[in-house]
Design a protein around this motif. Sequence first.
Motif, PDB file in Angstrom:
ATOM      1  N   ARG A  27      96.097  81.229  51.794  1.00  0.00           N
ATOM      2  CA  ARG A  27      95.270  82.363  52.289  1.00  0.00           C
ATOM      3  C   ARG A  27      95.985  82.628  53.650  1.00  0.00           C
ATOM      4  NH1 ARG A  27      90.879  78.859  50.816  1.00  0.00           N
ATOM      5  NH2 ARG A  27      89.744  79.912  48.939  1.00  0.00           N
ATOM      6  N   ALA A  28      96.478  81.613  54.306  1.00  0.00           N
ATOM      7  CA  ALA A  28      96.981  81.716  55.603  1.00  0.00           C
ATOM      8  C   ALA A  28      98.393  82.295  55.593  1.00  0.00           C
ATOM      9  CB  ALA A  28      97.472  80.250  56.426  1.00  0.00           C
ATOM     10  N   GLY A  29      99.257  82.010  54.486  1.00  0.00           N
ATOM     11  CA  GLY A  29     100.514  82.831  54.406  1.00  0.00           C
ATOM     12  C   GLY A  29     100.111  84.363  54.092  1.00  0.00           C
ATOM     13  N   ALA A  30      99.387  84.782  53.016  1.00  0.00           N
ATOM     14  CA  ALA A  30      99.163  86.222  52.866  1.00  0.00           C
ATOM     15  C   ALA A  30      98.505  86.716  54.282  1.00  0.00           C
ATOM     16  CB  ALA A  30      97.979  86.336  51.858  1.00  0.00           C
ATOM     17  N   PHE A  31      97.514  86.047  54.935  1.00  0.00           N
ATOM     18  CA  PHE A  31      96.961  86.797  56.243  1.00  0.00           C
ATOM     19  C   PHE A  31      98.062  86.816  57.256  1.00  0.00           C
ATOM     20  CE2 PHE A  31      95.065  86.307  60.407  1.00  0.00           C
ATOM     21  CZ  PHE A  31      94.219  87.466  59.985  1.00  0.00           C
ATOM     22  N   ALA A  32      98.781  85.975  57.278  1.00  0.00           N
ATOM     23  CA  ALA A  32      99.902  86.008  58.272  1.00  0.00           C
ATOM     24  C   ALA A  32     100.976  87.297  58.138  1.00  0.00           C
ATOM     25  CB  ALA A  32     100.798  84.779  58.369  1.00  0.00           C
ATOM     26  N   ALA A  33     101.282  87.357  56.715  1.00  0.00           N
ATOM     27  CA  ALA A  33     102.269  88.488  56.308  1.00  0.00           C
ATOM     28  C   ALA A  33     101.589  89.864  56.479  1.00  0.00           C
ATOM     29  CB  ALA A  33     102.587  88.289  54.964  1.00  0.00           C
ATOM     30  N   ALA A  34     100.326  89.981  56.004  1.00  0.00           N
ATOM     31  CA  ALA A  34      99.528  91.082  56.432  1.00  0.00           C
ATOM     32  C   ALA A  34      99.296  91.562  57.768  1.00  0.00           C
ATOM     33  CB  ALA A  34      98.355  91.273  55.625  1.00  0.00           C
ATOM     34  N   CYS A  35      98.993  90.688  58.574  1.00  0.00           N
ATOM     35  CA  CYS A  35      98.902  91.085  60.042  1.00  0.00           C
ATOM     36  C   CYS A  35     100.117  91.183  60.880  1.00  0.00           C
ATOM     37  CB  CYS A  35      97.981  89.809  60.720  1.00  0.00           C
ATOM     38  SG  CYS A  35      96.473  89.593  59.959  1.00  0.00           S
ATOM     39  N   ALA A  94     110.201  84.569  50.373  1.00  0.00           N
ATOM     40  CA  ALA A  94     109.382  83.671  49.697  1.00  0.00           C
ATOM     41  C   ALA A  94     108.198  82.918  50.570  1.00  0.00           C
ATOM     42  CB  ALA A  94     110.313  82.482  49.203  1.00  0.00           C
ATOM     43  N   GLY A  95     107.277  82.447  49.837  1.00  0.00           N
ATOM     44  CA  GLY A  95     106.079  81.749  50.374  1.00  0.00           C
ATOM     45  C   GLY A  95     104.713  82.211  49.800  1.00  0.00           C
ATOM     46  N   GLY A  96     103.957  80.970  49.692  1.00  0.00           N
ATOM     47  CA  GLY A  96     102.389  81.271  49.457  1.00  0.00           C
ATOM     48  C   GLY A  96     102.481  81.829  47.903  1.00  0.00           C
ATOM     49  N   SER A  97     103.331  81.597  46.979  1.00  0.00           N
ATOM     50  CA  SER A  97     103.380  81.949  45.448  1.00  0.00           C
ATOM     51  C   SER A  97     103.382  83.579  45.484  1.00  0.00           C
ATOM     52  CB  SER A  97     102.049  81.274  44.771  1.00  0.00           C
ATOM     53  OG  SER A  97     102.025  80.188  44.628  1.00  0.00           O
ATOM     54  N   GLY A  98     104.468  83.894  46.439  1.00  0.00           N
ATOM     55  CA  GLY A  98     104.365  85.377  46.456  1.00  0.00           C
ATOM     56  C   GLY A  98     103.409  86.119  47.435  1.00  0.00           C
ATOM     57  N   GLY A 120     104.569  87.029  37.241  1.00  0.00           N
ATOM     58  CA  GLY A 120     103.147  86.491  36.972  1.00  0.00           C
ATOM     59  C   GLY A 120     102.438  86.085  38.000  1.00  0.00           C
ATOM     60  N   SER A 121     103.089  85.799  39.045  1.00  0.00           N
ATOM     61  CA  SER A 121     102.199  85.163  40.253  1.00  0.00           C
ATOM     62  C   SER A 121     101.696  86.735  40.814  1.00  0.00           C
ATOM     63  CB  SER A 121     103.036  84.622  41.317  1.00  0.00           C
ATOM     64  OG  SER A 121     103.692  83.269  41.014  1.00  0.00           O
ATOM     65  N   PHE A 122     102.200  87.760  40.701  1.00  0.00           N
ATOM     66  CA  PHE A 122     101.623  89.080  41.255  1.00  0.00           C
ATOM     67  C   PHE A 122     100.121  89.329  40.820  1.00  0.00           C
ATOM     68  CE2 PHE A 122     101.431  93.730  41.161  1.00  0.00           C
ATOM     69  CZ  PHE A 122     101.541  94.005  42.542  1.00  0.00           C
ATOM     70  N   VAL A 123      99.941  88.856  39.715  1.00  0.00           N
ATOM     71  CA  VAL A 123      98.342  88.953  39.219  1.00  0.00           C
ATOM     72  C   VAL A 123      97.737  87.693  39.301  1.00  0.00           C
ATOM     73  CG1 VAL A 123      98.848  90.755  37.371  1.00  0.00           C
ATOM     74  CG2 VAL A 123      98.987  88.222  36.815  1.00  0.00           C
ATOM     75  N   THR A 124      98.293  86.348  39.616  1.00  0.00           N
ATOM     76  CA  THR A 124      97.401  85.166  39.661  1.00  0.00           C
ATOM     77  C   THR A 124      97.302  84.774  41.129  1.00  0.00           C
ATOM     78  OG1 THR A 124      99.550  83.942  39.312  1.00  0.00           O
ATOM     79  CG2 THR A 124      98.121  84.280  37.308  1.00  0.00           C
ATOM     80  N   THR A 125      98.072  85.079  41.964  1.00  0.00           N
ATOM     81  CA  THR A 125      97.989  84.839  43.270  1.00  0.00           C
ATOM     82  C   THR A 125      96.877  85.151  43.895  1.00  0.00           C
ATOM     83  OG1 THR A 125     100.179  84.286  43.747  1.00  0.00           O
ATOM     84  CG2 THR A 125      99.053  84.571  45.532  1.00  0.00           C
ATOM     85  N   PRO A 126      96.440  86.575  43.866  1.00  0.00           N
ATOM     86  CA  PRO A 126      95.162  86.999  44.397  1.00  0.00           C
ATOM     87  C   PRO A 126      94.146  86.066  43.692  1.00  0.00           C
ATOM     88  CG  PRO A 126      96.343  88.716  43.701  1.00  0.00           C
ATOM     89  CD  PRO A 126      97.221  87.522  43.253  1.00  0.00           C
ATOM     90  N   LEU A 127      94.162  85.726  42.631  1.00  0.00           N
ATOM     91  CA  LEU A 127      92.865  85.247  41.874  1.00  0.00           C
ATOM     92  C   LEU A 127      92.578  83.937  42.716  1.00  0.00           C
ATOM     93  CD1 LEU A 127      93.730  85.454  38.170  1.00  0.00           C
ATOM     94  CD2 LEU A 127      91.951  86.778  39.546  1.00  0.00           C
ATOM     95  N   GLN A 128      93.527  83.117  43.255  1.00  0.00           N
ATOM     96  CA  GLN A 128      93.294  81.886  44.054  1.00  0.00           C
ATOM     97  C   GLN A 128      93.329  82.127  45.720  1.00  0.00           C
ATOM     98  OE1 GLN A 128      96.266  78.942  44.477  1.00  0.00           O
ATOM     99  NE2 GLN A 128      94.921  77.410  45.139  1.00  0.00           N
ATOM    100  N   ALA A 129      93.981  82.790  46.003  1.00  0.00           N
ATOM    101  CA  ALA A 129      94.203  82.821  47.511  1.00  0.00           C
ATOM    102  C   ALA A 129      93.428  84.054  47.788  1.00  0.00           C
ATOM    103  CB  ALA A 129      95.707  83.105  47.921  1.00  0.00           C
ATOM    104  N   ASP A 130      93.125  83.989  49.203  1.00  0.00           N
ATOM    105  CA  ASP A 130      92.178  85.220  49.707  1.00  0.00           C
ATOM    106  C   ASP A 130      93.332  86.042  50.415  1.00  0.00           C
ATOM    107  OD1 ASP A 130      90.232  86.707  50.862  1.00  0.00           O
ATOM    108  OD2 ASP A 130      89.671  85.582  52.526  1.00  0.00           O
ATOM    109  N   THR A 327      95.897  92.385  32.332  1.00  0.00           N
ATOM    110  CA  THR A 327      96.599  91.097  32.588  1.00  0.00           C
ATOM    111  C   THR A 327      95.848  90.255  33.580  1.00  0.00           C
ATOM    112  OG1 THR A 327      98.681  91.821  31.964  1.00  0.00           O
ATOM    113  CG2 THR A 327      98.542  89.875  32.925  1.00  0.00           C
ATOM    114  N   GLN A 328      95.531  90.559  34.827  1.00  0.00           N
ATOM    115  CA  GLN A 328      94.629  89.973  35.654  1.00  0.00           C
ATOM    116  C   GLN A 328      93.349  89.484  35.153  1.00  0.00           C
ATOM    117  OE1 GLN A 328      93.132  91.546  39.421  1.00  0.00           O
ATOM    118  NE2 GLN A 328      94.413  89.783  40.416  1.00  0.00           N
ATOM    119  N   ASP A 329      92.728  90.326  34.388  1.00  0.00           N
ATOM    120  CA  ASP A 329      91.498  90.008  33.842  1.00  0.00           C
ATOM    121  C   ASP A 329      91.352  88.789  32.830  1.00  0.00           C
ATOM    122  OD1 ASP A 329      90.041  91.865  35.242  1.00  0.00           O
ATOM    123  OD2 ASP A 329      90.003  93.563  33.525  1.00  0.00           O
TER     124      ASP A 329
END
Length: 342
Positions: A27-35, A94-98, A120-130, A327-329
């Motif tokens: 979550r932290a990695g995704a948030f930091a990248a987006a912000c 790299a970082g945070g499973s993509g 594969g991480s493109f569809v699975t990372t959002p399932l676990q991380a915020d 696929t994500q479903d």
Amino acid sequence: MRNQTTGTATRLRGGASRLRGGASWLRAGAFAAACAMTLGAAGHASAQDYPSETLDWTIAFGPGGGNDIMARTIIDILEKYDLYPADIKAENRAGGSGAVGWGYVFANSGSGYDISTTSGSFVTTPLQADTPWEPADFTPVALLATDDLALVVNGSSDIQTIEDLIAAAKERPITIAGTGTVNVDFIVPTLFAEAAGFEFEYVSFNSMADQTTALLSNAVDAMTGNPAEILGMIESGDLRALVYSGVKVPSELEGVPTMAELGYDIGVSMPRGLILAPDAPDEAQDFWIETMKQVVETPEWQDYIEKNQLTENIKYGEDFRTFLVNTQDRFARVLREVGAIQ
């Protein structure tokens, strides 16, 4: 082995898993990248001039992995055949499973010059991380191929066959390394272990190089990997392949059984495709769809498919978006069944 590793560990017991610290970091990695990224499309040239600027190609994992190999193969083809008229800047983010790399692309919404390859991480990372993004948020260009994984051990390991590994894991839970946290590298051994009745601890890494180093130093007992990434080390004897997740074993792995042949047909493959930033101009999407239609017809691309034991599976535009959603479903259902997500 229980040596110290640098990955994130997940213990699997009876098909259930407990993630230790991975979600908050993602979550932290995704948030930091987006912000952190505030670049928009305002500074880009007008749509009728597309393409006329340097292309910013994000590779969401480290060098040497399947995502990196595919991206750089496409770039080489684009440059050889002059299919892109401006410069191409490729960077491993790299970082945070993509989450970091795709978060970077997501933050450049509206841009026709931010592009990335998927896995594969493109569809699975959002399932676990915020993450602030879902796969369907991006502008789909093309699904190009799918691939499968081999489960391997150190070439010097006492484990000679998949039956040996299963027996050892039933006596003591083993460690299995993979690239990314909750993705295909995680799902494949999870489903296999659940079906075969053994326990293991999953240890995640950001790159194939890191996880291979861990295996060769006996910091983990086994790892999953795309044959394209590890075939040389299998042929040299540094690694030993035990089982393959696909329905057909590549000729280079002749003699290695498939999971289906052992009675464990898990039915999961990794989608490899190409996406642009969300809300990219129609001109950009159209250009890349037409360009990729040329790329997949080149002998270099066909050589890449064959050498990397991939299954060519091509879907363009909205058909690719539909594939990602479906696929994500499917992944979500699997991960809920094993307790990896709520």
